[in-house]
Design a protein around this motif. Structure first.
Motif, PDB file in Angstrom:
ATOM      1  N   ARG A 257       1.559  -1.161  -4.887  1.00 29.94           N
ATOM      2  CA  ARG A 257       0.429  -1.839  -5.505  1.00 29.94           C
ATOM      3  C   ARG A 257      -0.237  -0.990  -6.591  1.00 29.94           C
ATOM      4  O   ARG A 257      -0.474   0.198  -6.413  1.00 29.94           O
ATOM      5  CB  ARG A 257      -0.608  -2.145  -4.424  1.00 29.94           C
ATOM      6  CG  ARG A 257      -1.584  -3.227  -4.817  1.00 29.94           C
ATOM      7  CD  ARG A 257      -2.644  -3.410  -3.744  1.00 29.94           C
ATOM      8  NE  ARG A 257      -3.468  -4.564  -3.991  1.00 29.94           N
ATOM      9  CZ  ARG A 257      -4.317  -4.706  -4.999  1.00 29.94           C
ATOM     10  NH1 ARG A 257      -4.447  -3.726  -5.849  1.00 29.94           N
ATOM     11  NH2 ARG A 257      -5.017  -5.804  -5.159  1.00 29.94           N
ATOM     12  N   LYS A 258      -0.571  -1.639  -7.696  1.00 27.01           N
ATOM     13  CA  LYS A 258      -1.332  -0.944  -8.733  1.00 27.01           C
ATOM     14  C   LYS A 258      -2.680  -0.544  -8.169  1.00 27.01           C
ATOM     15  O   LYS A 258      -3.255  -1.228  -7.338  1.00 27.01           O
ATOM     16  CB  LYS A 258      -1.552  -1.867  -9.935  1.00 27.01           C
ATOM     17  CG  LYS A 258      -0.350  -1.976 -10.802  1.00 27.01           C
ATOM     18  CD  LYS A 258      -0.662  -2.634 -12.141  1.00 27.01           C
ATOM     19  CE  LYS A 258       0.586  -2.562 -13.018  1.00 27.01           C
ATOM     20  NZ  LYS A 258       0.562  -3.392 -14.181  1.00 27.01           N
ATOM     21  N   GLY A 259      -3.192   0.569  -8.641  1.00 30.11           N
ATOM     22  CA  GLY A 259      -4.513   1.005  -8.244  1.00 30.11           C
ATOM     23  C   GLY A 259      -4.488   2.044  -7.148  1.00 30.11           C
ATOM     24  O   GLY A 259      -5.152   3.067  -7.249  1.00 30.11           O
ATOM     25  N   TRP A 260      -3.741   1.776  -6.079  1.00 25.04           N
ATOM     26  CA  TRP A 260      -3.733   2.764  -5.001  1.00 25.04           C
ATOM     27  C   TRP A 260      -2.394   2.898  -4.292  1.00 25.04           C
ATOM     28  O   TRP A 260      -2.279   3.659  -3.334  1.00 25.04           O
ATOM     29  CB  TRP A 260      -4.819   2.464  -3.976  1.00 25.04           C
ATOM     30  CG  TRP A 260      -4.645   1.175  -3.228  1.00 25.04           C
ATOM     31  CD1 TRP A 260      -3.653   0.854  -2.329  1.00 25.04           C
ATOM     32  CD2 TRP A 260      -5.509   0.039  -3.284  1.00 25.04           C
ATOM     33  NE1 TRP A 260      -3.857  -0.406  -1.822  1.00 25.04           N
ATOM     34  CE2 TRP A 260      -4.977  -0.939  -2.402  1.00 25.04           C
ATOM     35  CE3 TRP A 260      -6.670  -0.279  -3.980  1.00 25.04           C
ATOM     36  CZ2 TRP A 260      -5.580  -2.188  -2.207  1.00 25.04           C
ATOM     37  CZ3 TRP A 260      -7.261  -1.511  -3.795  1.00 25.04           C
ATOM     38  CH2 TRP A 260      -6.720  -2.448  -2.918  1.00 25.04           C
TER      39      TRP A 260
ATOM     40  N   HIS B  51      -0.878   3.857 -16.459  1.00 28.67           N
ATOM     41  CA  HIS B  51      -1.506   2.541 -16.403  1.00 28.67           C
ATOM     42  C   HIS B  51      -1.656   2.020 -14.983  1.00 28.67           C
ATOM     43  O   HIS B  51      -2.586   1.291 -14.658  1.00 28.67           O
ATOM     44  CB  HIS B  51      -0.632   1.590 -17.220  1.00 28.67           C
ATOM     45  CG  HIS B  51      -1.218   0.243 -17.405  1.00 28.67           C
ATOM     46  ND1 HIS B  51      -2.307   0.004 -18.209  1.00 28.67           N
ATOM     47  CD2 HIS B  51      -0.871  -0.953 -16.896  1.00 28.67           C
ATOM     48  CE1 HIS B  51      -2.598  -1.281 -18.186  1.00 28.67           C
ATOM     49  NE2 HIS B  51      -1.738  -1.894 -17.397  1.00 28.67           N
ATOM     50  N   SER B  52      -0.702   2.384 -14.118  1.00 26.50           N
ATOM     51  CA  SER B  52      -0.664   1.736 -12.811  1.00 26.50           C
ATOM     52  C   SER B  52      -1.578   2.381 -11.781  1.00 26.50           C
ATOM     53  O   SER B  52      -1.946   1.733 -10.815  1.00 26.50           O
ATOM     54  CB  SER B  52       0.759   1.760 -12.261  1.00 26.50           C
ATOM     55  OG  SER B  52       1.116   3.086 -11.915  1.00 26.50           O
ATOM     56  N   GLY B  53      -1.893   3.656 -11.957  1.00 29.45           N
ATOM     57  CA  GLY B  53      -2.716   4.311 -10.952  1.00 29.45           C
ATOM     58  C   GLY B  53      -1.967   4.577  -9.663  1.00 29.45           C
ATOM     59  O   GLY B  53      -2.552   4.975  -8.657  1.00 29.45           O
ATOM     60  N   LYS B  54      -0.636   4.358  -9.667  1.00 30.66           N
ATOM     61  CA  LYS B  54       0.125   4.589  -8.441  1.00 30.66           C
ATOM     62  C   LYS B  54       0.398   6.081  -8.273  1.00 30.66           C
ATOM     63  O   LYS B  54       0.388   6.839  -9.231  1.00 30.66           O
ATOM     64  CB  LYS B  54       1.469   3.870  -8.516  1.00 30.66           C
ATOM     65  CG  LYS B  54       1.367   2.363  -8.705  1.00 30.66           C
ATOM     66  CD  LYS B  54       2.761   1.764  -8.817  1.00 30.66           C
ATOM     67  CE  LYS B  54       2.703   0.333  -9.303  1.00 30.66           C
ATOM     68  NZ  LYS B  54       4.050  -0.236  -9.470  1.00 30.66           N
ATOM     69  N   ILE B  55       0.700   6.456  -7.038  1.00 31.94           N
ATOM     70  CA  ILE B  55       1.021   7.851  -6.755  1.00 31.94           C
ATOM     71  C   ILE B  55       2.467   7.952  -6.284  1.00 31.94           C
ATOM     72  O   ILE B  55       2.910   7.155  -5.460  1.00 31.94           O
ATOM     73  CB  ILE B  55       0.098   8.400  -5.641  1.00 31.94           C
ATOM     74  CG1 ILE B  55      -1.354   8.312  -6.098  1.00 31.94           C
ATOM     75  CG2 ILE B  55       0.454   9.848  -5.303  1.00 31.94           C
ATOM     76  CD1 ILE B  55      -2.345   8.654  -5.019  1.00 31.94           C
TER      77      ILE B  55
ATOM     78  N   ASP C  59       0.840  -1.197   0.000  1.00 29.06           N
ATOM     79  CA  ASP C  59       0.000   0.000   0.000  1.00 29.06           C
ATOM     80  C   ASP C  59       0.873   1.245   0.000  1.00 29.06           C
ATOM     81  O   ASP C  59       0.558   2.241  -0.641  1.00 29.06           O
ATOM     82  CB  ASP C  59      -0.898   0.003   1.247  1.00 29.06           C
ATOM     83  CG  ASP C  59      -1.822  -1.191   1.308  1.00 29.06           C
ATOM     84  OD1 ASP C  59      -1.901  -1.856   2.356  1.00 29.06           O
ATOM     85  OD2 ASP C  59      -2.476  -1.476   0.285  1.00 29.06           O
TER      86      ASP C  59
ATOM     87  N   VAL D 212       3.103   5.176 -15.348  1.00 32.24           N
ATOM     88  CA  VAL D 212       2.420   6.115 -14.451  1.00 32.24           C
ATOM     89  C   VAL D 212       0.932   6.132 -14.759  1.00 32.24           C
ATOM     90  O   VAL D 212       0.089   6.077 -13.875  1.00 32.24           O
ATOM     91  CB  VAL D 212       3.007   7.545 -14.598  1.00 32.24           C
ATOM     92  CG1 VAL D 212       2.158   8.571 -13.858  1.00 32.24           C
ATOM     93  CG2 VAL D 212       4.426   7.592 -14.069  1.00 32.24           C
TER      94      VAL D 212
END
Lengths: 385, 390
Positions: free
Chosen positions: A291-294, A318-322, A271, A316
């Protein structure tokens, strides 16, 4: 703790005292007499009780080019007593116990008033050799030569002068050899988990680099209720040490080198991933492991000035990561240092385990040796009489 | 449409017209095809209208940087239609419901769909597989029997399509069809990016790089959330007048900034940098500009543009340390099953202005005109009507 009532004899006058001066890149500090001018408007002069060595001091001690300058009084993690105040100083008086903070908190500007960040716009962060308001120095050697400040603190001196935007008054009953840690390193790590990342109960956290900052992130994640705190380092001994700070699992990246191990361990990625070393390449590793998404990757480590982080733009998207970074753990010093201090006094936040060595001012160079060799976490240096 | 309870063709192959791409970059050809009935968890949709999105054009043009698409293929992924028949186990929709096919999956069940923190459904893994998501096969055939491939799990340039239920959302029939169609991709992406991903709040400052339909939708979303300043950056000066209709308050043409960089100009305009910067083109140099235009302390950069050359974004480490963040998003961070209805309602409540996105309408047999208009930069959204003659 005995707080000597400061006499009015020194107020308004220069003080001669000892300071540990960095004279040349990488050379042992020289303890010598210096003259410390009285505080100007909006400034306070402080007698340092204890100070501790942080890796950023070492970085700018070793550095040859600007923003490194010499001669300079380093040190920025400390606690002290106010000896005298300049004009226009509210909220702090002689005798108060204060903690200096390298990141300004003037409390009034747009940046300080915003809840969204902790960067003061009135006194932006920079590795300045001067006092922040008038770009001059309060330190001279006995020949009258200027000695430079360091990030508006300069705590490797029996007395220093601080701008009121860089000082917070604290509970005078706190043990100084623990409270000084909140002036930089531990606050940065704990804050990164608490305020920057906002780690929630049940999270999985991965920490790259188990120095004091990384261990402070672990401590912060533990306080936030993270259930898995995975430590990544190249030295296996760090795991035993890390366990005392809440690290639940360990990955030696020298042996495995393959980030998919962390992705497998965490069923898709963490996370929160924290980079606590200061290497652009490691930031990319951390980004890949969240983790992808969040997943959030938080950058805390300071790389060389001018270094760039490189990320695949498609990744950046595609993954939705920050990806985010913060200074001083995203904390607002004047409000958050007292909060952390209270949590220590209430026995929630543990500071004792960060202090591996305590020594006298004269032994300050051995603190540098210990830190460079990786044989300590925090060395607390007592200025003492 | 008839009034019988079951479609007369339910369970049978439908013969209909579709616009097929056989050679990248060449005009689509309208031909008769066969569309198989939906399998389990699939539905067959009668497309009412569809619109052209730049992502269709990107893959239609093709290039060596892109993954090779199997051909022949039916493009199109922004559309609205009516459910003609459903396969086994489909409970969410029934025959004659008005639905949007959505390229961005939402199964409602996996860990990601259940989390409020993301919209990246992981039900069928993370990669993209051509044709139907569950078994990888196609429901389209040429009359002589050869396979025609799906695109983005949707394929809307056809009178009938088959779509997996995780790619379908019911939509209120109160909304005009052309508007409904827009919500199925581009406009939702932009509005969502401002609303959900960035969380643009009252009084904030926003900079949008690239004023195509997506960038203008970001502006509309920022306007809806009462940003105080919405700066549009585009090399086409005509975009300013167009942009004003969508909430753009200030305009920068990078070609006319003189000695200053775009980020310097934005920093001056916003006293330090914008609170939120959006890249809506797909060029890493612009992504870098967007990042450099964001405010220290809390500036957020959101990447929406699809960059297909594999070149990296380059971020100065100290500038990241100073409280900035960077993220990317598909479909504006929206969860189709819950969020599209919200946007539709905001349109019906006259909070969200979407009519101005529709600049042209053509009938299906003129579909290639839509490509021309977009390539010439003359349109935002061109609605392609399957049944109407325009």
């Amino acid at each position: 703790m005995d707080i000597e009532k400061p006499s009015n004899k020194t107020a308004g006058k220069p003080i001669q005292c000892r300071a540990a001066i960095a004279t040349a890149p990488g050379e042992p500090l020289v303890i010598d007499e210096v003259i410390v001018d009285p505080p100007n408007s909006h400034e306070v002069r402080v007698r340092i009780i204890c100070t501790s060595l942080c890796h950023s001091d070492v970085t700018f001690w070793k550095m040859k080019d600007f923003p490194a300058v010499f001669p300079r009084i380093l040190g920025h993690e400390a606690i002290g007593v106010v000896e005298s105040v300049g004009e226009n100083v509210d909220g702090v008086v002689e005798g108060d116990v204060v903690i200096p903070h390298f990141l300004a908190d003037c409390t009034e500007c747009v940046g300080c008033r915003s809840k969204k960040g902790n960067l003061c716009s009135a006194f932006p962060f920079k590795i300045s050799p001067w006092m922040p308001r008038d770009q001059t120095s309060r330190f001279k050697d006995l020949r009258g030569e200027t000695i430079h400040h360091f990030v508006s603190v300069s705590s490797f001196s029996e007395y220093t002068v601080l701008d009121i935007a860089h000082v917070v008054k604290v509970d005078p009953t706190v043990p100084p050899n623990r409270a000084c840690l909140l002036s930089c390193g531990v606050s940065t790590g704990v804050g990164a988990a608490w305020r920057t990342a906002n780690v929630e109960v049940g999270s999985t956290v991965v920490i790259f680099g188990l120095g004091s900052i990384g261990l402070a992130v672990a401590e912060g994640a533990r306080l936030c209720g993270a259930t898995r705190i995975i430590g990544v380092d190249v030295i296996s001994e760090k795991f035993e040490i890390g366990k005392r700070f809440g690290v639940t699992e360990f990955v030696n990246s020298k042996n495995c080198g393959d980030k998919s191990i962390i992705i497998d361990m965490t069923d898709g990625g963490a996370d929160y991933c924290f980079e606590c070393v200061g290497l652009a390449s490691l930031v990319q590793e951390a980004y890949a492991c969240c983790r992808k998404g969040w997943g959030k990757t938080i950058v805390l480590g300071v790389d060389q000035p001018g270094s760039q982080l490189s990320l695949s733009s498609f990744e950046v998207l595609h993954s939705g990561k920050i990806l985010m970074g913060s200074l001083f753990g995203g904390l607002k010093a004047k409000s958050d240092i007292p909060i952390l201090l209270k949590r220590y006094m209430d026995k929630e936040l543990e500071l004792d385990k960060f202090v591996t060595h305590e020594m006298k001012f004269e032994e300050i160079n051995s603190a540098f040796d210990l830190l460079i060799k990786g044989k300590c976490l925090r060395c607390v240096i007592w200025m003492g009489e | 449409m008839n009034n019988k309870s079951a479609s007369p063709k339910a369970g049978k192959v439908i013969r209909c017209k579709a616009a097929i791409c056989r050679i990248p970059g060449k005009p689509l050809v309208i031909e008769e095809i066969e569309v198989e009935p939906p399998k389990a968890w699939e539905i067959r949709i009668k497309i009412l209208c569809t619109s052209l999105c730049h992502s269709d054009v990107t893959f239609w043009k093709s290039s060596t940087d892109l993954p090779k698409l199997p051909l022949p293929v039916i493009f199109g992924h922004e559309a609205v239609g009516v459910v003609e028949s459903v396969g086994e186990y489909v409970e969410e929709v029934k025959e004659r419901d008005l639905v949007l096919p959505i390229f961005h999956r939402d199964c409602g069940e996996c860990r990601d769909c259940k989390s409020s923190k993301s919209n990246t459904c992981s039900k069928f893994g993370r990669g993209y597989r051509p044709n139907m998501p569950r078994d990888g096969t196609s429901r389209f055939r040429e009359l002589k029997g050869d396979v025609i491939h799906h695109f983005l799990n949707i394929s809307s340039f056809t009178e009938y399509s088959v779509v997996d239920i995780t790619h379908v959302v019911k939509i209120t029939p109160h909304i005009p069809l052309g508007i409904a169609c827009l919500l199925s991709c581009g406009v939702s992406t932009g509005v969502g990016a401002a609303w959900k991903v960035a969380g643009v709040e009252v009084g904030s400052t926003v900079a949008i790089f690239g004023l195509g339909a997506v960038g203008l939708a970001v502006a509309e979303g920022a306007r809806l959330n009462r940003a105080s300043k919405i700066i549009g950056v585009d090399i086409n000066p005509e975009k300013f007048e167009i942009g004003k209709k969508f909430g753009i308050t200030d305009f920068i043409n990078p070609a006319t900034c003189g000695d200053k960089t775009v980020s310097q100009v934005i920093k001056e305009m916003t006293d330090g940098g914008a609170d939120y910067c959006f890249e809506c083109i797909g060029l890493t140099s612009v992504m870098n500009d967007a990042f450099n235009s964001s405010r220290e302390g809390w500036g957020k950069t959101v990447i929406l543009g699809v960059e297909m050359h594999g070149s990296p974004i380059s971020l100065n480490s100290i500038e990241i340390l100073k409280g900035r963040s960077v993220c990317g998003t598909y479909f504006g961070g929206l969860k189709p099953r819950s969020d599209i209805a919200t946007l539709a309602q905001k349109y019906l409540d006259k909070e969200l202005n979407l009519g101005e996105f529709i600049t042209h309408e053509v009938s299906f047999h003129d579909i290639n005109k839509a490509f021309d208009l977009l390539l010439e930069g003359k349109s935002l959204r061109c609605i392609i009507w399957m049944d109407k003659l325009i």
